[in-house]
Each structure stands twice: as C-alpha cells, then as structure tokens.
Design an enzyme around this catalytic site. Structure first.
Site, PDB file in Angstrom:
ATOM      1  N   HIS A 143       0.846  -1.193   0.000  1.00  0.00           N
ATOM      2  CA  HIS A 143       0.000   0.000   0.000  1.00  0.00           C
ATOM      3  C   HIS A 143       0.881   1.242   0.000  1.00  0.00           C
ATOM      4  O   HIS A 143       2.097   1.151   0.166  1.00  0.00           O
ATOM      5  CB  HIS A 143      -0.968   0.002   1.197  1.00  0.00           C
ATOM      6  CG  HIS A 143      -0.307   0.093   2.540  1.00  0.00           C
ATOM      7  ND1 HIS A 143      -0.355  -0.913   3.480  1.00  0.00           N
ATOM      8  CD2 HIS A 143       0.430   1.069   3.097  1.00  0.00           C
ATOM      9  CE1 HIS A 143       0.315  -0.543   4.554  1.00  0.00           C
ATOM     10  NE2 HIS A 143       0.807   0.653   4.349  1.00  0.00           N
TER      11      HIS A 143
HETATM   12  P1  TYD Z   1      -2.452  -2.601   7.020  1.00  0.00           P
HETATM   13  O1  TYD Z   1      -1.912  -1.223   7.166  1.00  0.00           O
HETATM   14  O2  TYD Z   1      -3.195  -2.929   5.763  1.00  0.00           O
HETATM   15  O3  TYD Z   1      -1.283  -3.639   7.259  1.00  0.00           O
HETATM   16  P2  TYD Z   1      -0.274  -4.266   6.192  1.00  0.00           P
HETATM   17  O4  TYD Z   1      -0.136  -3.270   5.108  1.00  0.00           O
HETATM   18  O5  TYD Z   1       0.959  -4.495   6.947  1.00  0.00           O
HETATM   19  O6  TYD Z   1      -0.845  -5.548   5.740  1.00  0.00           O
HETATM   20  O7  TYD Z   1      -3.387  -2.875   8.268  1.00  0.00           O
HETATM   21  C1  TYD Z   1      -4.007  -4.146   8.486  1.00  0.00           C
HETATM   22  C2  TYD Z   1      -5.298  -3.911   9.213  1.00  0.00           C
HETATM   23  O8  TYD Z   1      -5.058  -3.285  10.464  1.00  0.00           O
HETATM   24  C3  TYD Z   1      -6.261  -3.009   8.451  1.00  0.00           C
HETATM   25  O9  TYD Z   1      -7.562  -3.549   8.605  1.00  0.00           O
HETATM   26  C4  TYD Z   1      -6.188  -1.685   9.169  1.00  0.00           C
HETATM   27  C5  TYD Z   1      -5.796  -2.068  10.581  1.00  0.00           C
HETATM   28  N1  TYD Z   1      -4.946  -1.052  11.249  1.00  0.00           N
HETATM   29  C6  TYD Z   1      -5.454  -0.293  12.281  1.00  0.00           C
HETATM   30  O10 TYD Z   1      -6.627  -0.440  12.675  1.00  0.00           O
HETATM   31  N2  TYD Z   1      -4.645   0.635  12.883  1.00  0.00           N
HETATM   32  C7  TYD Z   1      -3.356   0.836  12.487  1.00  0.00           C
HETATM   33  O11 TYD Z   1      -2.639   1.695  13.052  1.00  0.00           O
HETATM   34  C8  TYD Z   1      -2.845   0.053  11.390  1.00  0.00           C
HETATM   35  C9  TYD Z   1      -1.439   0.230  10.888  1.00  0.00           C
HETATM   36  C10 TYD Z   1      -3.672  -0.883  10.808  1.00  0.00           C
END
Ligand code: TYD
Length: 139
Positions: free
Chosen positions: A52
């Site tokens: 992302h």
């Molecule tokens: P995401 O940022 O998509 O993680 P990655 O890119 O490492 O796979 O986040 C995964 C899930 O966690 C998504 O549903 C959003 C949630 N999230 C939060 O609620 N708070 C946060 O601070 C972060 C980073 C993620």
C-alpha cells in the site's frame, strides 16, 4: 516526496556491557512528531505485508528483531532496503508505495508514524497510486 528523501537513519545507541539501548525522539532523530506506533509480529513464513501507499503519512520502520526487506517505489524508481539492526530506522516519506518481504521467522517490525490511523490516507490500489504520484510530480 521522492525516493531520494527516503533513507536509513542511524539512531543513537548506548552500548554497555549490560546491553545496548536505542532511543528515538520525534522531531529530533526523525523529521516528524510521533503520533502512533504499531508493530507487526508472528508473521507466518512466506507472508508479505504492506502493498500500500500513503498520501501524507511519514513513517520510520525499525527491525526490532529478525530481518526483512522494505521495497519502496515512488512511481518512478524502486529501491530495496534490507533491515536487520534495531539501531537503524528507514524513513519513509509520503507518496511511497511500500512492500515488506522476506520477513524472517520471529521478526518484529516496528513502525513509528506521524499521524493516527485513517483509511482515507491509504492507497490500496497500485494504479491509483501511480496516477496520483504522477500528478504530484507534475504539480
Ligand atoms: P495494514 O496497514 O493494511 O497492514 P499491512 O499493510 O501491513 O498488511 O493494516 C491491516 C489492518 O489493520 C487493516 O484492517 C487496518 C488495521 N490497522 C489499524 O486499525 N490501525 C493501524 O494503526 C494500522 C497500521 C492498521
């Protein structure tokens, strides 16, 4: 907001016979105030994180334990950073697509962030990110 702004920051390290200590002060060792800390852990073998981008968020990524690669893409160039020391932080500027791969077993990935979580700040679609990055370059 290009790959040239993203860099490894050498964090302070106090080494003593009883162990090492590293500290990070927002606005002092890193170029933003810290509003949020999150960490990734218990990542199953072969899993990848990230995939992302962020519109405005600034981040510092630290390997608290184990190792992994962070691949940064500003829409023009791509650079891979291997992270395996707790006294190095990778500064990630806004408008950067990032993947985290080759995550070792037991790795703990800590991210210091300049803002609270909001899904509105995310690019989840690479093509959408690419066209936004192009607009920013030509603004
Ligand atoms: P995401 O940022 O998509 O993680 P990655 O890119 O490492 O796979 O986040 C995964 C899930 O966690 C998504 O549903 C959003 C949630 N999230 C939060 O609620 N708070 C946060 O601070 C972060 C980073 C993620």
């Amino acid at each position: 907001m290009s790959l040239r702004d993203c860099r490894i920051i050498d964090l302070p390290k106090i080494s003593e016979p009883r162990g090492n200590l590293t500290f990070i002060e927002g606005g002092v060792h890193i170029p933003f105030d810290i509003k949020r800390v999150y960490y990734l852990y218990d990542v199953p073998g072969g899993a990848e994180r990230g995939a992302h981008g962020h519109r405005n968020l600034q981040q510092l990524i630290v390997a608290m334990s184990g190792s992994f690669d962070v691949v940064l893409d500003d829409g023009v160039s791509v650079n891979r950073f291997h992270m395996n020391r707790s006294y190095y932080g990778l500064y990630v500027s806004p408008m950067m697509w990032r993947d985290i791969t080759n995550i070792s077993s037991g790795a703990v990935i800590m991210v210091l962030a300049s803002d609270f979580y909001t899904e509105d700040d995310y690019f989840r679609d690479y093509d959408e990110f690419l066209s936004a990055a192009k607009k920013v370059r030509h603004a």
